[in-house]
Design a protein around this motif. Structure first.
Motif, PDB file in Angstrom:
ATOM      1  N   TRP A  36      41.896  44.651  33.014  1.00  0.00           N
ATOM      2  CA  TRP A  36      41.962  43.233  32.701  1.00  0.00           C
ATOM      3  C   TRP A  36      43.416  42.828  32.523  1.00  0.00           C
ATOM      4  CZ3 TRP A  36      37.972  40.013  33.136  1.00  0.00           C
ATOM      5  CH2 TRP A  36      36.684  40.528  33.060  1.00  0.00           C
ATOM      6  N   TYR A  37      43.797  41.769  33.192  1.00  0.00           N
ATOM      7  CA  TYR A  37      45.104  41.160  33.049  1.00  0.00           C
ATOM      8  C   TYR A  37      44.922  39.739  32.548  1.00  0.00           C
ATOM      9  CZ  TYR A  37      46.992  44.998  35.897  1.00  0.00           C
ATOM     10  OH  TYR A  37      47.360  46.229  36.388  1.00  0.00           O
ATOM     11  N   ARG A  38      45.969  39.186  31.987  1.00  0.00           N
ATOM     12  CA  ARG A  38      45.912  37.796  31.573  1.00  0.00           C
ATOM     13  C   ARG A  38      47.234  37.112  31.867  1.00  0.00           C
ATOM     14  NH1 ARG A  38      45.594  38.510  24.959  1.00  0.00           N
ATOM     15  NH2 ARG A  38      47.792  39.142  24.609  1.00  0.00           N
ATOM     16  N   GLN A  39      47.150  35.817  32.061  1.00  0.00           N
ATOM     17  CA  GLN A  39      48.324  35.021  32.340  1.00  0.00           C
ATOM     18  C   GLN A  39      48.208  33.679  31.636  1.00  0.00           C
ATOM     19  OE1 GLN A  39      49.168  34.368  36.515  1.00  0.00           O
ATOM     20  NE2 GLN A  39      51.349  34.108  36.078  1.00  0.00           N
ATOM     21  N   ARG A  45      51.951  37.473  34.428  1.00  0.00           N
ATOM     22  CA  ARG A  45      50.698  38.178  34.236  1.00  0.00           C
ATOM     23  C   ARG A  45      50.969  39.534  33.587  1.00  0.00           C
ATOM     24  NH1 ARG A  45      46.495  38.167  39.165  1.00  0.00           N
ATOM     25  NH2 ARG A  45      47.060  35.965  38.887  1.00  0.00           N
ATOM     26  N   GLU A  46      50.170  39.879  32.598  1.00  0.00           N
ATOM     27  CA  GLU A  46      50.358  41.122  31.877  1.00  0.00           C
ATOM     28  C   GLU A  46      49.057  41.907  31.809  1.00  0.00           C
ATOM     29  OE1 GLU A  46      51.318  40.656  27.753  1.00  0.00           O
ATOM     30  OE2 GLU A  46      49.763  39.149  27.396  1.00  0.00           O
ATOM     31  N   LEU A  47      49.200  43.207  31.754  1.00  0.00           N
ATOM     32  CA  LEU A  47      48.045  44.078  31.604  1.00  0.00           C
ATOM     33  C   LEU A  47      47.550  44.020  30.173  1.00  0.00           C
ATOM     34  CD1 LEU A  47      46.135  46.324  32.700  1.00  0.00           C
ATOM     35  CD2 LEU A  47      47.875  47.972  31.955  1.00  0.00           C
ATOM     36  N   VAL A  48      46.272  43.753  30.015  1.00  0.00           N
ATOM     37  CA  VAL A  48      45.643  43.734  28.703  1.00  0.00           C
ATOM     38  C   VAL A  48      45.026  45.088  28.389  1.00  0.00           C
ATOM     39  CG1 VAL A  48      43.871  42.669  27.251  1.00  0.00           C
ATOM     40  CG2 VAL A  48      45.203  41.270  28.851  1.00  0.00           C
ATOM     41  N   ALA A  49      44.245  45.596  29.314  1.00  0.00           N
ATOM     42  CA  ALA A  49      43.575  46.877  29.123  1.00  0.00           C
ATOM     43  C   ALA A  49      43.195  47.445  30.475  1.00  0.00           C
ATOM     44  CB  ALA A  49      42.335  46.733  28.241  1.00  0.00           C
ATOM     45  N   GLY A  50      43.232  48.753  30.582  1.00  0.00           N
ATOM     46  CA  GLY A  50      42.849  49.423  31.804  1.00  0.00           C
ATOM     47  C   GLY A  50      41.955  50.607  31.508  1.00  0.00           C
ATOM     48  N   TYR A  93      42.095  35.174  32.242  1.00  0.00           N
ATOM     49  CA  TYR A  93      41.910  36.613  32.314  1.00  0.00           C
ATOM     50  C   TYR A  93      41.404  36.996  33.694  1.00  0.00           C
ATOM     51  CZ  TYR A  93      42.690  37.168  27.331  1.00  0.00           C
ATOM     52  OH  TYR A  93      43.262  37.197  26.078  1.00  0.00           O
ATOM     53  N   TYR A  94      42.070  37.974  34.288  1.00  0.00           N
ATOM     54  CA  TYR A  94      41.758  38.410  35.635  1.00  0.00           C
ATOM     55  C   TYR A  94      41.277  39.851  35.636  1.00  0.00           C
ATOM     56  CZ  TYR A  94      44.492  34.355  37.149  1.00  0.00           C
ATOM     57  OH  TYR A  94      44.982  33.082  37.339  1.00  0.00           O
ATOM     58  N   CYS A  95      40.248  40.091  36.399  1.00  0.00           N
ATOM     59  CA  CYS A  95      39.750  41.436  36.625  1.00  0.00           C
ATOM     60  C   CYS A  95      40.440  42.027  37.846  1.00  0.00           C
ATOM     61  CB  CYS A  95      38.236  41.390  36.834  1.00  0.00           C
ATOM     62  SG  CYS A  95      37.470  42.964  37.253  1.00  0.00           S
ATOM     63  N   ASN A  96      40.812  43.275  37.740  1.00  0.00           N
ATOM     64  CA  ASN A  96      41.461  43.983  38.841  1.00  0.00           C
ATOM     65  C   ASN A  96      40.796  45.332  39.037  1.00  0.00           C
ATOM     66  OD1 ASN A  96      43.836  46.290  39.231  1.00  0.00           O
ATOM     67  ND2 ASN A  96      43.989  44.590  40.689  1.00  0.00           N
ATOM     68  N   GLN A 113      38.845  35.936  40.503  1.00  0.00           N
ATOM     69  CA  GLN A 113      39.398  34.590  40.491  1.00  0.00           C
ATOM     70  C   GLN A 113      39.901  34.165  39.115  1.00  0.00           C
ATOM     71  OE1 GLN A 113      39.884  32.621  43.316  1.00  0.00           O
ATOM     72  NE2 GLN A 113      39.399  34.628  44.223  1.00  0.00           N
ATOM     73  N   GLY A 114      39.529  34.886  38.093  1.00  0.00           N
ATOM     74  CA  GLY A 114      39.979  34.578  36.752  1.00  0.00           C
ATOM     75  C   GLY A 114      38.963  33.779  35.961  1.00  0.00           C
ATOM     76  N   THR A 115      38.977  33.978  34.669  1.00  0.00           N
ATOM     77  CA  THR A 115      38.132  33.213  33.769  1.00  0.00           C
ATOM     78  C   THR A 115      38.966  32.769  32.572  1.00  0.00           C
ATOM     79  OG1 THR A 115      36.053  33.229  32.505  1.00  0.00           O
ATOM     80  CG2 THR A 115      37.305  35.284  32.550  1.00  0.00           C
ATOM     81  N   GLN A 116      38.822  31.508  32.206  1.00  0.00           N
ATOM     82  CA  GLN A 116      39.636  30.928  31.145  1.00  0.00           C
ATOM     83  C   GLN A 116      39.106  31.314  29.778  1.00  0.00           C
ATOM     84  OE1 GLN A 116      42.518  28.769  31.316  1.00  0.00           O
ATOM     85  NE2 GLN A 116      42.545  29.280  29.125  1.00  0.00           N
ATOM     86  N   VAL A 117      39.997  31.794  28.932  1.00  0.00           N
ATOM     87  CA  VAL A 117      39.700  32.058  27.531  1.00  0.00           C
ATOM     88  C   VAL A 117      40.606  31.176  26.692  1.00  0.00           C
ATOM     89  CG1 VAL A 117      39.767  33.745  25.659  1.00  0.00           C
ATOM     90  CG2 VAL A 117      38.914  34.412  27.911  1.00  0.00           C
ATOM     91  N   THR A 118      40.015  30.346  25.869  1.00  0.00           N
ATOM     92  CA  THR A 118      40.769  29.454  25.008  1.00  0.00           C
ATOM     93  C   THR A 118      40.377  29.709  23.563  1.00  0.00           C
ATOM     94  OG1 THR A 118      40.867  27.746  26.727  1.00  0.00           O
ATOM     95  CG2 THR A 118      41.346  27.069  24.473  1.00  0.00           C
ATOM     96  N   VAL A 119      41.356  30.028  22.745  1.00  0.00           N
ATOM     97  CA  VAL A 119      41.137  30.291  21.327  1.00  0.00           C
ATOM     98  C   VAL A 119      41.796  29.166  20.553  1.00  0.00           C
ATOM     99  CG1 VAL A 119      41.358  31.931  19.446  1.00  0.00           C
ATOM    100  CG2 VAL A 119      41.167  32.755  21.801  1.00  0.00           C
TER     101      VAL A 119
END
Length: 121
Positions: A36-39, A45-50, A93-96, A113-119
């Motif tokens: 999972w990456y996020r931008q 874009r940064e790696l969140v978890a792999g 958040y993008y799946c790779n 394609q990405g999914t929006q996460v808003t906190v």
């Protein structure tokens, strides 16, 4: 060709939780690793978890202890459980996935394609 479909994003209050899913579909491939990456706007874009197909994981320091990545190899589906969410987690958040074609043994890299996460409160 592999298609990645992400789901689970949305609006959540600080301290809340979300679970992201990424389903991989296609034929004649095996997954070497997924992540999972996020931008966020104005940021790279940064790696969140792999995670590897064998279950080895790594996390960005900013999410350690809060996020958990997992994979269901039988379903070719990646998950990201996000707890104790903070406003700074807001991003797309993008799946790779890195896959190997079973015929050629070549590696390929695919993105969702990405999914929006808003906190936000």
């Amino acid at each position: 060709q592999v298609h990645l479909v992400e789901s689970g994003g949305g609006l959540v209050q600080p301290g809340g939780s979300l679970r992201l899913s990424c389903a991989a579909s296609g034929s004649r491939f095996s997954i070497n690793a997924m992540g999972w990456y996020r931008q966020a706007p104005g940021k790279q874009r940064e790696l969140v978890a792999g995670i590897t197909s064998g279950g080895d994981t790594n996390y960005a320091d900013s999410v350690k202890g809060r996020f958990t990545i997992s994979i269901d190899n039988a379903k070719n589906t990646l998950y990201l459980q996000m707890n104790s969410l903070k406003p700074e987690d807001t991003a797309v958040y993008y799946c790779n996935t890195v896959v190997v074609q079973t015929t050629t043994r070549y590696e390929y890299d695919y993105w969702g394609q990405g999914t929006q996460v808003t906190v936000s409160s």
